[in-house]
Design a protein around this motif. Structure first.
Motif, short mmCIF file in Angstrom:
data_model
loop_
_atom_site.label_atom_id
_atom_site.label_comp_id
_atom_site.label_asym_id
_atom_site.label_seq_id
_atom_site.Cartn_x
_atom_site.Cartn_y
_atom_site.Cartn_z
N PRO A 22 10.83 -6.82 4.05
CA PRO A 22 10.55 -7.36 5.38
C PRO A 22 10.46 -6.28 6.45
O PRO A 22 11.15 -5.26 6.39
CB PRO A 22 11.73 -8.30 5.63
CG PRO A 22 12.82 -7.78 4.77
CD PRO A 22 12.17 -7.17 3.56
N GLN A 23 9.59 -6.53 7.42
CA GLN A 23 9.42 -5.66 8.59
C GLN A 23 9.31 -6.54 9.83
O GLN A 23 8.95 -7.71 9.74
CB GLN A 23 8.17 -4.79 8.45
CG GLN A 23 8.15 -3.88 7.25
CD GLN A 23 6.83 -3.12 7.14
OE1 GLN A 23 6.07 -3.04 8.12
NE2 GLN A 23 6.55 -2.56 5.97
N VAL A 24 9.59 -5.95 10.98
CA VAL A 24 9.38 -6.66 12.24
C VAL A 24 7.92 -6.51 12.62
O VAL A 24 7.41 -5.39 12.75
CB VAL A 24 10.30 -6.11 13.34
CG1 VAL A 24 10.04 -6.83 14.66
CG2 VAL A 24 11.76 -6.25 12.94
N VAL B 216 8.33 -11.54 14.43
CA VAL B 216 8.97 -12.16 13.28
C VAL B 216 9.34 -11.06 12.28
O VAL B 216 8.80 -9.95 12.34
CB VAL B 216 8.06 -13.21 12.61
CG1 VAL B 216 7.72 -14.32 13.57
CG2 VAL B 216 6.79 -12.56 12.07
N ARG B 217 10.24 -11.40 11.39
CA ARG B 217 10.65 -10.45 10.36
C ARG B 217 10.21 -10.98 9.01
O ARG B 217 10.73 -11.99 8.53
CB ARG B 217 12.16 -10.22 10.38
CG ARG B 217 12.62 -9.07 9.50
CD ARG B 217 14.09 -8.74 9.73
NE ARG B 217 14.49 -7.55 9.01
CZ ARG B 217 14.96 -7.54 7.76
NH1 ARG B 217 15.09 -8.70 7.12
NH2 ARG B 217 15.30 -6.43 7.16
N ALA B 218 9.22 -10.33 8.41
CA ALA B 218 8.67 -10.80 7.14
C ALA B 218 8.01 -9.63 6.44
O ALA B 218 7.79 -8.56 7.02
CB ALA B 218 7.66 -11.93 7.37
N ASP B 219 7.69 -9.84 5.17
CA ASP B 219 6.96 -8.85 4.38
C ASP B 219 5.47 -8.98 4.72
O ASP B 219 4.87 -10.03 4.45
CB ASP B 219 7.20 -9.11 2.89
CG ASP B 219 6.58 -8.03 2.00
OD1 ASP B 219 5.48 -7.55 2.33
OD2 ASP B 219 7.20 -7.68 0.99
N PRO B 220 4.86 -7.96 5.33
CA PRO B 220 3.45 -8.11 5.75
C PRO B 220 2.51 -8.38 4.59
O PRO B 220 1.57 -9.16 4.71
CB PRO B 220 3.15 -6.78 6.45
CG PRO B 220 4.19 -5.82 5.96
CD PRO B 220 5.40 -6.63 5.68
N GLY B 221 2.75 -7.74 3.45
CA GLY B 221 1.89 -7.97 2.29
C GLY B 221 1.98 -9.40 1.79
O GLY B 221 0.96 -10.04 1.48
N GLN B 222 3.20 -9.93 1.74
CA GLN B 222 3.38 -11.31 1.29
C GLN B 222 2.82 -12.30 2.30
O GLN B 222 2.27 -13.34 1.94
CB GLN B 222 4.87 -11.59 1.05
CG GLN B 222 5.51 -10.75 -0.05
CD GLN B 222 4.94 -11.07 -1.41
OE1 GLN B 222 4.48 -12.17 -1.65
NE2 GLN B 222 4.96 -10.09 -2.31
#
Length: 745
Positions: free
Chosen positions: A435-437, A472-478
């Motif tokens: 995850p990334q912001v 948001v905090r999420a995995d950009p690829g996903q």
């Protein structure tokens, strides 16, 4: 208003059950919780109390934890499952919990700046206890109104105990000693004559009374209870009294009176609500309320109870406004109430049924997710062996050899199969996320160029961005995979119509807007929202509830794996978000994703950039590696791969053998172990090994996600290698683990 809302009441200060912490301020939390009239509590992840409000203290004597509110094993299991689901998904609920004072409904939400606490709410209005409410009202103002009309009222349970009475009945039927001695048996205070009139024993000079029996909630656990109304033989008829309607309106369940011809005489507001009738309307016959198939059964039951002996019975019927949800209709015969010959009881269980469906759906998705995760784990072991053997064979062949292309094809297909297992892990929320912001508009912009090529010329792509969208905090690829999967499904849905429009929108949803939605699933918070809608053929209502299940597809055979939407569901839930589908046949489908706004802390560390993979010449090493793996095919591949890269390899099939190897005098430089093994699993073995070898570096191999394993294992200074892996990836992980040991020394 704001100042008054946060005045600290010292009676609600933090429960002294946990060690004090500087943050958060539990006194302020306690004062905030006191604003709610319903019981509420904040606990840690295990359910241990941190703070409660006044309503919780008053309703649950002794301050039990939420998990200890029920002694019923089934209810306790439901609470535990709801806690686990809330910790995993962000929110959960449970219904019909057998609590200390009746059935409970509970809503659980994961809260806190870091999501470290659980908020438990026990809404009091979800499932009122009709007996408790009726007893309170008969002994209160409603009983006084009945008394002013000369009506004596008493409430008796199924065991014959007097639960409540209005003042005229208590004065005439009970002696002073009986009032002080506790519960009184109704049979001990009355005599019943042959003409069915009732004589109060304490009132020998009084005239006999006529009694009207009104059965209450038949679905209540522990018995229905009966309301008794008495009138004198020479007094005004109770049937002609306006207090009948008062009596009907005071009860929290639906009541209606029917005459001997089967026509409605009157009904209360709760009955209209349960039957789906507008205010003020009243059909002619009870059969008008139910589906066609149930009309005859209802009419027959009303006729039998109106003309035969007084009795009561339940019917399972389907109402016109809710034909898919059977409800219980109680038909009871009445005598001595004028034209009223039959009493109908109908309970509005729509909220209860809704909670049950939500719990059942959440339980089903959890069970299917566990199955999918287990299947993916086993397949990862098989694929690890296949990919590893392909790598070993490729080391002995060069491009141009007759077998080289065939081996590459096998490896390519194995990697495709590994992609399917990653989708299964995504659905079961057991994949590894990075995850990334990030900002949703940026993610949409990155993937929009790819979407234009995927959608083709017949589909128009429209992108709209709102204002003040929080990070948001999420995995950009996903997250990009979520958008692509939904877009491809939309393209296929619009293909039969010759094309259409795909609209992607991002916008902010504030907490007050979420509260206005009134959703039982979406917790009140600030969200950044992503909406993807199409103008395709739409999804039928009967299918809409199944679209997120794995291997379920509406496409033709061979055109879909049924894992696209299940992958989307898993990624969104693992990212702490919520996804909803809305569709209308012929008009299109819309998927709405709510991701919680991430509050960036000052001084937060910036994630390091990934280091490029080392070349093959940098992967050679020396040292002794203890390899622990119960799958022979994986153990063989890993052993051969590490041996070819210069390591001395010792092997063990389980944790016990590994501990014997460690105690055998060998100088072990690195322990490489599977996580799930028979007899003794990897984490247990490592804890034992660390007692005698505290500095031993550990490399875990597993088909499950790294984040999930770190939460459950809780062992410091360990590295992870997800399955399936190639020979090069294994060598890289081993070299890195040994390098970290050298740096530490």
């Amino acid at each position: 208003m704001l100042v008054a809302a946060f005045i600290i009441d010292r009676r609600s200060v933090r429960v002294p059950l946990v060690e004090a912490r500087a943050v958060p301020d539990y006194s302020l939390l306690g004062a905030s919780l006191d604003i709610s009239i319903d019981p509420a509590a904040i606990t840690d992840s295990e359910g241990k109390l941190l703070v409660v409000n006044h309503a919780y203290r008053e309703r649950f004597e002794g301050l039990p934890t939420p998990l200890d509110l029920s002694s019923d094993p089934e209810s306790r299991d439901s609470l535990v499952e709801a806690r686990l689901a809330a910790w995993r998904d962000g929110a959960s609920c449970a219904a019909r919990i057998a609590g200390p004072s009746g059935a409970l409904a509970v809503e659980i939400e994961r809260v806190g700046a870091h999501g470290e606490q659980l908020l438990w709410r026990f809404p009091s209005g979800d499932e009122p206890d009709a007996i408790v409410v009726a007893a309170r009202r008969i002994a209160g103002a409603t009983g006084e109104r009945l008394a002013s009309a000369g009506v004596l009222a008493a409430l008796v349970d199924d065991d014959g105990l007097l639960l409540a009475a209005n003042k005229p009945f208590a004065d005439r039927a009970l002696t002073g000693a009986q009032r002080q001695d506790g519960p009184v048996r109704f049979a001990d205070i009355v005599d019943i004559h042959e003409d069915e009139t009732v004589q109060l024993r304490a009132d020998k000079e009084g005239v006999p009374l006529r009694a009207v029996h009104v059965p209450l909630d038949p679905n209540r656990e522990g018995g229905a209870g009966t309301l008794l109304m008495f009138e004198t033989r020479d007094g005004p008829s109770l049937a002609n009294s306006a207090n009948v309607q008062v009596l009907l309106e005071m009860l929290p369940i639906g009541l209606a009176l029917v005459d001997r011809d089967g026509r409605f005489l009157t009904m209360n507001k709760a009955f209209r609500t349960a039957a789906g009738l507008p205010a003020g309307s009243m059909p002619s016959y009870p059969g008008d309320l139910v589906a066609k198939e149930d009309k005859a059964a209802v009419a027959d039951a009303v006729r039998r109870n109106a003309r035969g002996p007084a009795m009561a019975g339940d019917l399972a019927v389907r109402l016109n406004h809710q034909p898919g949800e059977p409800v219980a209709l109680t038909v009871a015969g009445l005598r001595g109430l004028g034209d009223a010959a039959v009493l109908l009881l109908l309970k509005d269980n729509s909220e209860e049924a809704k909670l049950k469906r939500q719990v059942a759906q959440a339980t089903k998705m959890q069970a299917v997710g566990q199955l999918a995760g287990g299947v993916a784990h086993d397949f990862n072991n098989i694929l690890t062996a296949i990919i590893g053997h392909c790598d070993l064979m490729l080391m002995r062949h060069t491009p141009g050899d007759s077998d080289y292309d065939d081996i590459q094809q096998i490896k390519s297909n194995s990697n495709r199969a590994a992609g399917l297992t990653r989708q299964l892990l995504a659905f079961s929320r057991q994949q590894t996320l990075r995850p990334q912001v990030l900002q949703l508009p940026d993610v949409v912009s990155e993937v929009s160029h790819l979407l234009k090529r995927l959608l083709g010329e017949t589909v128009q792509l429209v992108v709209k961005h709102g204002r003040d969208i929080g990070p948001v905090r999420a995995d950009p690829g996903q997250l990009e995979q979520v958008i692509v999967n939904l877009a491809v499904n939309a393209r296929d849905a619009m293909a039969s119509k010759g094309g259409g429009t795909l609209t992607i929108q991002t916008y902010a949803v504030r907490a007050d807007q979420v509260a206005d939605l009134g959703s039982d699933i979406l917790p009140v918070a600030d969200y950044s929202t992503l909406s993807i809608s199409d103008t395709g053929t739409g999804i039928p209502a009967a299918v809409l509830g199944k679209v997120f299940e794995p291997f379920f597809t509406t496409k033709e055979v061979g055109k879909g794996t049924g894992l696209g939407l299940s992958t989307v569901y898993g990624i969104v839930k693992q990212s702490g978000g919520f996804i909803f589908a809305d569709s209308k046949v012929g008009a299109g489908t819309q998927f709405t994703i709510y991701l919680p706004v991430h509050r960036v802390e000052e001084g937060a560390a910036v994630p390091a950039k990934p280091v490029s993979k080392a070349g093959d010449e940098e992967l050679w090493g020396t040292g002794t590696v203890l390899l622990v793996e119960d799958e022979p095919m994986v153990r063989t591949v890993a052993e051969r791969a590490l041996t070819r890269h210069g390591y001395r390899v010792l092997t063990a099939t389980n944790g016990e053998e590994a501990l014997e190897q460690l105690d055998g005098g060998h100088a072990i430089d690195l322990l490489v172990s599977d996580v799930v093994m028979p007899l003794m699993d990897g984490p247990t073995m490592v804890r034992e090994a660390r007692k005698t070898h505290p500095e031993l570096p550990i490399l875990f191999m597993s088909g499950y996600a790294e984040e999930q394993l770190r939460k459950s294992i809780d062992i410091a200074n360990v590295a992870f290698l997800p399955k399936p892996f190639s020979v090069q990836e294994l060598a890289e992980a081993v070299r890195k683990a040994l390098a970290q040991k050298a740096d530490a020394n």
